[in-house]
Design a protein around this motif. Structure first.
Motif, mmCIF file in Angstrom:
data_model
loop_
_atom_site.group_PDB
_atom_site.id
_atom_site.type_symbol
_atom_site.label_atom_id
_atom_site.label_comp_id
_atom_site.label_asym_id
_atom_site.label_seq_id
_atom_site.Cartn_x
_atom_site.Cartn_y
_atom_site.Cartn_z
ATOM 1 N N LYS A 271 -9.667 6.802 -7.807
ATOM 2 C CA LYS A 271 -10.829 7.686 -7.709
ATOM 3 C C LYS A 271 -10.713 8.637 -6.528
ATOM 4 O O LYS A 271 -11.124 9.804 -6.603
ATOM 5 C CB LYS A 271 -12.114 6.859 -7.594
ATOM 6 N N THR A 272 -10.153 8.152 -5.434
ATOM 7 C CA THR A 272 -10.085 8.979 -4.226
ATOM 8 C C THR A 272 -8.797 9.795 -4.121
ATOM 9 O O THR A 272 -8.786 10.834 -3.461
ATOM 10 C CB THR A 272 -10.205 8.098 -2.956
ATOM 11 N N LEU A 273 -7.721 9.365 -4.790
ATOM 12 C CA LEU A 273 -6.422 10.007 -4.564
ATOM 13 C C LEU A 273 -5.890 10.814 -5.744
ATOM 14 O O LEU A 273 -5.017 11.671 -5.550
ATOM 15 C CB LEU A 273 -5.377 8.950 -4.164
ATOM 16 N N LEU A 274 -6.344 10.547 -6.969
ATOM 17 C CA LEU A 274 -5.894 11.374 -8.090
ATOM 18 C C LEU A 274 -6.442 12.797 -7.928
ATOM 19 O O LEU A 274 -7.618 12.985 -7.589
ATOM 20 C CB LEU A 274 -6.363 10.790 -9.422
ATOM 21 N N LYS A 275 -5.587 13.782 -8.167
ATOM 22 C CA LYS A 275 -5.976 15.172 -7.942
ATOM 23 C C LYS A 275 -6.290 15.886 -9.257
ATOM 24 O O LYS A 275 -6.039 15.372 -10.338
ATOM 25 C CB LYS A 275 -4.854 15.906 -7.202
ATOM 26 N N ASP A 276 -6.820 17.087 -9.105
ATOM 27 C CA ASP A 276 -7.200 17.949 -10.228
ATOM 28 C C ASP A 276 -8.229 17.247 -11.118
ATOM 29 O O ASP A 276 -9.154 16.634 -10.604
ATOM 30 C CB ASP A 276 -5.952 18.368 -11.011
ATOM 31 N N TYR B 77 0.414 4.530 -18.240
ATOM 32 C CA TYR B 77 -0.133 3.327 -17.621
ATOM 33 C C TYR B 77 0.531 3.069 -16.279
ATOM 34 O O TYR B 77 1.740 3.259 -16.138
ATOM 35 C CB TYR B 77 0.094 2.097 -18.510
ATOM 36 N N ILE B 78 -0.252 2.617 -15.307
ATOM 37 C CA ILE B 78 0.308 2.118 -14.061
ATOM 38 C C ILE B 78 0.076 0.612 -14.050
ATOM 39 O O ILE B 78 -1.053 0.138 -14.187
ATOM 40 C CB ILE B 78 -0.329 2.796 -12.815
ATOM 41 N N GLN C 70 8.267 2.152 -8.248
ATOM 42 C CA GLN C 70 8.254 2.117 -6.785
ATOM 43 C C GLN C 70 7.744 0.762 -6.331
ATOM 44 O O GLN C 70 6.556 0.459 -6.469
ATOM 45 C CB GLN C 70 7.360 3.223 -6.213
ATOM 46 N N GLY C 71 8.637 -0.073 -5.825
ATOM 47 C CA GLY C 71 8.243 -1.401 -5.380
ATOM 48 C C GLY C 71 7.710 -2.213 -6.549
ATOM 49 O O GLY C 71 8.335 -2.308 -7.598
ATOM 50 N N THR C 72 6.535 -2.748 -6.374
ATOM 51 C CA THR C 72 5.943 -3.589 -7.423
ATOM 52 C C THR C 72 5.254 -2.785 -8.521
ATOM 53 O O THR C 72 4.820 -3.343 -9.510
ATOM 54 C CB THR C 72 4.934 -4.572 -6.786
ATOM 55 N N PHE C 73 5.158 -1.453 -8.357
ATOM 56 C CA PHE C 73 4.404 -0.619 -9.303
ATOM 57 C C PHE C 73 5.329 0.100 -10.274
ATOM 58 O O PHE C 73 6.359 0.661 -9.885
ATOM 59 C CB PHE C 73 3.540 0.395 -8.551
ATOM 60 N N LYS C 74 4.920 0.089 -11.525
ATOM 61 C CA LYS C 74 5.661 0.782 -12.567
ATOM 62 C C LYS C 74 4.715 1.731 -13.292
ATOM 63 O O LYS C 74 3.553 1.392 -13.551
ATOM 64 C CB LYS C 74 6.230 -0.219 -13.606
ATOM 65 N N ILE C 75 5.232 2.911 -13.638
ATOM 66 C CA ILE C 75 4.481 3.832 -14.494
ATOM 67 C C ILE C 75 5.222 3.903 -15.818
ATOM 68 O O ILE C 75 6.413 4.234 -15.866
ATOM 69 C CB ILE C 75 4.384 5.233 -13.868
ATOM 70 N N ILE C 76 4.516 3.557 -16.883
ATOM 71 C CA ILE C 76 5.117 3.533 -18.206
ATOM 72 C C ILE C 76 4.327 4.419 -19.148
ATOM 73 O O ILE C 76 3.157 4.739 -18.905
ATOM 74 C CB ILE C 76 5.194 2.101 -18.778
ATOM 75 N N GLU C 77 5.007 4.815 -20.209
ATOM 76 C CA GLU C 77 4.336 5.603 -21.264
ATOM 77 C C GLU C 77 4.408 4.812 -22.547
ATOM 78 O O GLU C 77 5.492 4.405 -22.994
ATOM 79 C CB GLU C 77 5.030 6.952 -21.431
ATOM 80 N N ASN D 177 0.813 -1.222 0.000
ATOM 81 C CA ASN D 177 0.000 0.000 0.000
ATOM 82 C C ASN D 177 0.850 1.277 0.000
ATOM 83 O O ASN D 177 0.540 2.240 -0.710
ATOM 84 C CB ASN D 177 -0.940 0.015 1.206
ATOM 85 N N ARG D 178 1.911 1.261 0.775
ATOM 86 C CA ARG D 178 2.766 2.459 0.846
ATOM 87 C C ARG D 178 3.366 2.773 -0.519
ATOM 88 O O ARG D 178 3.402 3.944 -0.943
ATOM 89 C CB ARG D 178 3.876 2.250 1.879
ATOM 90 N N ASP D 179 3.835 1.739 -1.218
ATOM 91 C CA ASP D 179 4.417 1.950 -2.546
ATOM 92 C C ASP D 179 3.392 2.509 -3.523
ATOM 93 O O ASP D 179 3.726 3.373 -4.351
ATOM 94 C CB ASP D 179 4.974 0.631 -3.089
ATOM 95 N N LEU D 180 2.164 2.037 -3.427
ATOM 96 C CA LEU D 180 1.118 2.535 -4.317
ATOM 97 C C LEU D 180 0.828 4.016 -4.039
ATOM 98 O O LEU D 180 0.650 4.805 -4.975
ATOM 99 C CB LEU D 180 -0.163 1.712 -4.155
ATOM 100 N N LEU D 181 0.801 4.404 -2.775
ATOM 101 C CA LEU D 181 0.552 5.809 -2.438
ATOM 102 C C LEU D 181 1.660 6.715 -2.971
ATOM 103 O O LEU D 181 1.395 7.814 -3.464
ATOM 104 C CB LEU D 181 0.434 5.967 -0.915
ATOM 105 N N ILE D 182 2.898 6.256 -2.882
ATOM 106 C CA ILE D 182 4.025 7.029 -3.416
ATOM 107 C C ILE D 182 3.893 7.159 -4.929
ATOM 108 O O ILE D 182 4.145 8.227 -5.512
ATOM 109 C CB ILE D 182 5.361 6.347 -3.040
ATOM 110 N N THR D 183 3.464 6.077 -5.573
ATOM 111 C CA THR D 183 3.301 6.077 -7.029
ATOM 112 C C THR D 183 2.201 7.046 -7.460
ATOM 113 O O THR D 183 2.369 7.805 -8.430
ATOM 114 C CB THR D 183 2.971 4.658 -7.523
ATOM 115 N N ILE D 184 1.078 7.036 -6.747
ATOM 116 C CA ILE D 184 -0.018 7.963 -7.079
ATOM 117 C C ILE D 184 0.414 9.408 -6.836
ATOM 118 O O ILE D 184 0.067 10.315 -7.600
ATOM 119 C CB ILE D 184 -1.281 7.614 -6.266
ATOM 120 N N ASP D 185 1.199 9.621 -5.778
ATOM 121 C CA ASP D 185 1.713 10.956 -5.501
ATOM 122 C C ASP D 185 2.596 11.442 -6.655
ATOM 123 O O ASP D 185 2.547 12.617 -7.047
ATOM 124 C CB ASP D 185 2.509 10.938 -4.186
#
Length: 469
Positions: free
Chosen positions: A418-423, A440-441, A460-467, A387-395
């Protein structure tokens, strides 16, 4: 005076059993904090409680969104803490309803049986994220208790009060959860038909007619129910490979494997038609996969869990009868208490152990059952450890992407996004394998499945953001 003292003692017992249920449910929340537990908790309840505006037209026949909205506006709790309080309170209410039901059955070791039931995997899995189910089941068991008490009433005024309470609770249950209310109405219709109780048969017929009209009106705007019926009738059912006969049989075994010996003994001696009927209906629902294999339309996994709750009630009584003196019918607590302690420990292991270190009885089945029942309660839509890694990724997404970006990913992340993405950022799921441009996440072990040129933006951890390009 004696009568007053006895009533006071009963009230203290009710308060204590309520607090016991609250305490049991809050244990896994404390272990997971500051992260939530429960798949629907993160994907449905928390986003629902986070809504700034409330549109009653979307929730005409469901009281839960109204309840969340009232509590959110009347308290200063954030959505996560609100759900912790609600989940614990509902399990306390469920504990109270079980206790009263057993009292209505005039069974002496009520405390023992209540605690036994509260630590079963079927009840713990339900309270993990199916809060509407827990609330509706609590109303159902209260209705059963009132019916049992009504048999012993001889005063006409009290019978009228009981009748009004029962009908009111039936209506509230209908507005709480569709599946449990279906089980309740069919069970009561069969029960009162057998008992030939005309006043209840008439009232239930009226309620069923009114509900059918409301459902019909609702389906004009939302055709999901009609679509499912048409799919069944036309044989146009999309296969779901999670709902294989093998997976569902193993799920049924896993839920009940520690209860079978006592269940057989309990069903032999607990002669109560009011419990036999919903147990039988839930068991029929549990095996609907034999009629519609590879389909989730009839929700066989949910019926298996519900039947497990009723099986645990019979099993708790079977355990008592098995280790009771046959001459005096007195429970042998020297044997019963160590057995109860074992079940409490197993329940605690299920509540607090990390997802990767489940109790063996449940862990060995996880390959077949993890889509229906979490290996432990330390899980939401992902492992609590991630969960912590996911929060860092969304940030990172909030700080490094355009404010109107569309983020693509998998469905189990939709509540977080839905709850954490801003703007004005939005999230679209089930697009991971689509060969279109965008951000993509994804999970680390899914990156090799994408046959398209990509650029790694963040990890971050198990999460990757790619384009995708």
């Amino acid at each position: 005076m004696i009568s007053f003292i006895l009533r006071l003692k009963i009230n203290k017992n009710l308060v204590f059993v309520f607090l016991l249920g609250c305490l049991i449910r809050i244990i896994p929340e404390i272990i997971a904090y500051p992260y939530p537990i429960g798949y629907d908790t993160i994907n449905y309840y928390i986003p629902l409680a986070s809504e700034v505006e409330f549109d009653p037209l979307n929730y005409q026949f469901n009281i839960f969104p109204y309840l969340l909205y009232v509590l959110k506006t009347s308290t200063s709790l954030d959505p996560h803490n609100l759900m912790i309080v609600l989940s614990s309170t509902f399990y306390g209410f469920f504990s109270l309803s079980i206790y009263l039901l057993l009292q209505g059955l005039v069974i002496k070791p009520v405390w023992f049986m209540t605690i036994f039931i509260l630590f079963q995997i079927s009840t713990l899995r339900t309270t993990w994220d199916l809060q509407k189910d827990i609330l509706a089941l609590s109303f159902t068991f209260l209705i059963f208790y009132l019916i049992l008490k009504d048999r012993k009433l001889y005063f006409y005024k009290k019978k009228i009060i009981h009748f009004c309470l029962i009908i009111s609770l039936v209506i509230i249950t209908i507005l709480t959860d569709t599946m449990i209310s279906f089980l309740l109405i069919i069970s009561l219709s069969i029960y009162f038909s057998i008992k030939k109780d005309r006043k209840y048969i008439i009232l239930l017929t009226i309620i069923i007619t009114i509900v059918s009209i409301f459902v019909l009106i609702d389906n004009i705007n939302n055709n999901s129910f009609s679509r499912n019926i048409n799919k069944i009738l036309n044989g146009n059912i999309k296969e779901n490979l999670n709902y294989t006969p093998l997976n569902l049989v193993i799920l049924f075994i896993m839920i009940n494997i520690l209860l079978f010996p006592f269940f057989i003994y309990g069903i032999k001696y607990l002669h109560e038609l009011l419990l036999y009927i919903p147990l039988s209906l839930a068991l029929v629902g549990s095996f609907t996969w034999s009629v519609l294999p590879y389909s989730s339309i009839l929700l066989p996994d949910r019926w298996i869990i519900i039947s497990g709750i009723f099986i645990s009630i019979f099993s708790s009584y079977g355990l008592i009868r098995l280790f009771s003196s046959k001459s005096k019918n007195k429970p042998n607590y020297k044997i019963l208490l160590p057995i109860l302690s074992l079940y409490i420990c197993i329940g605690l292991f299920y509540m607090i152990l990390p997802n990767d270190y489940a109790f063996p009885v449940y862990g060995i089945f996880s390959k077949y059952t993890q889509k229906f029942v979490p290996t432990t309660m330390q899980f939401n839509s992902i492992d609590i450890a991630d969960n912590r890694d996911l929060l860092i990724t969304i940030d990172w997404l909030n700080n490094n992407t355009n404010s109107k970006s569309i983020i693509y990913g998998e469905s189990h992340l939709r509540g977080w996004m839905k709850t954490l993405l801003k703007d004005q950022r939005t999230f679209k799921y089930n697009y991971t394998n689509f060969s279109k441009n965008g951000i993509y996440i994804i999970l680390a072990d899914h990156i090799n499945s994408i046959n398209h040129p990509v650029k790694l933006l963040f990890s971050q951890g198990t999460f990757k953001i790619i384009e995708k390009k």
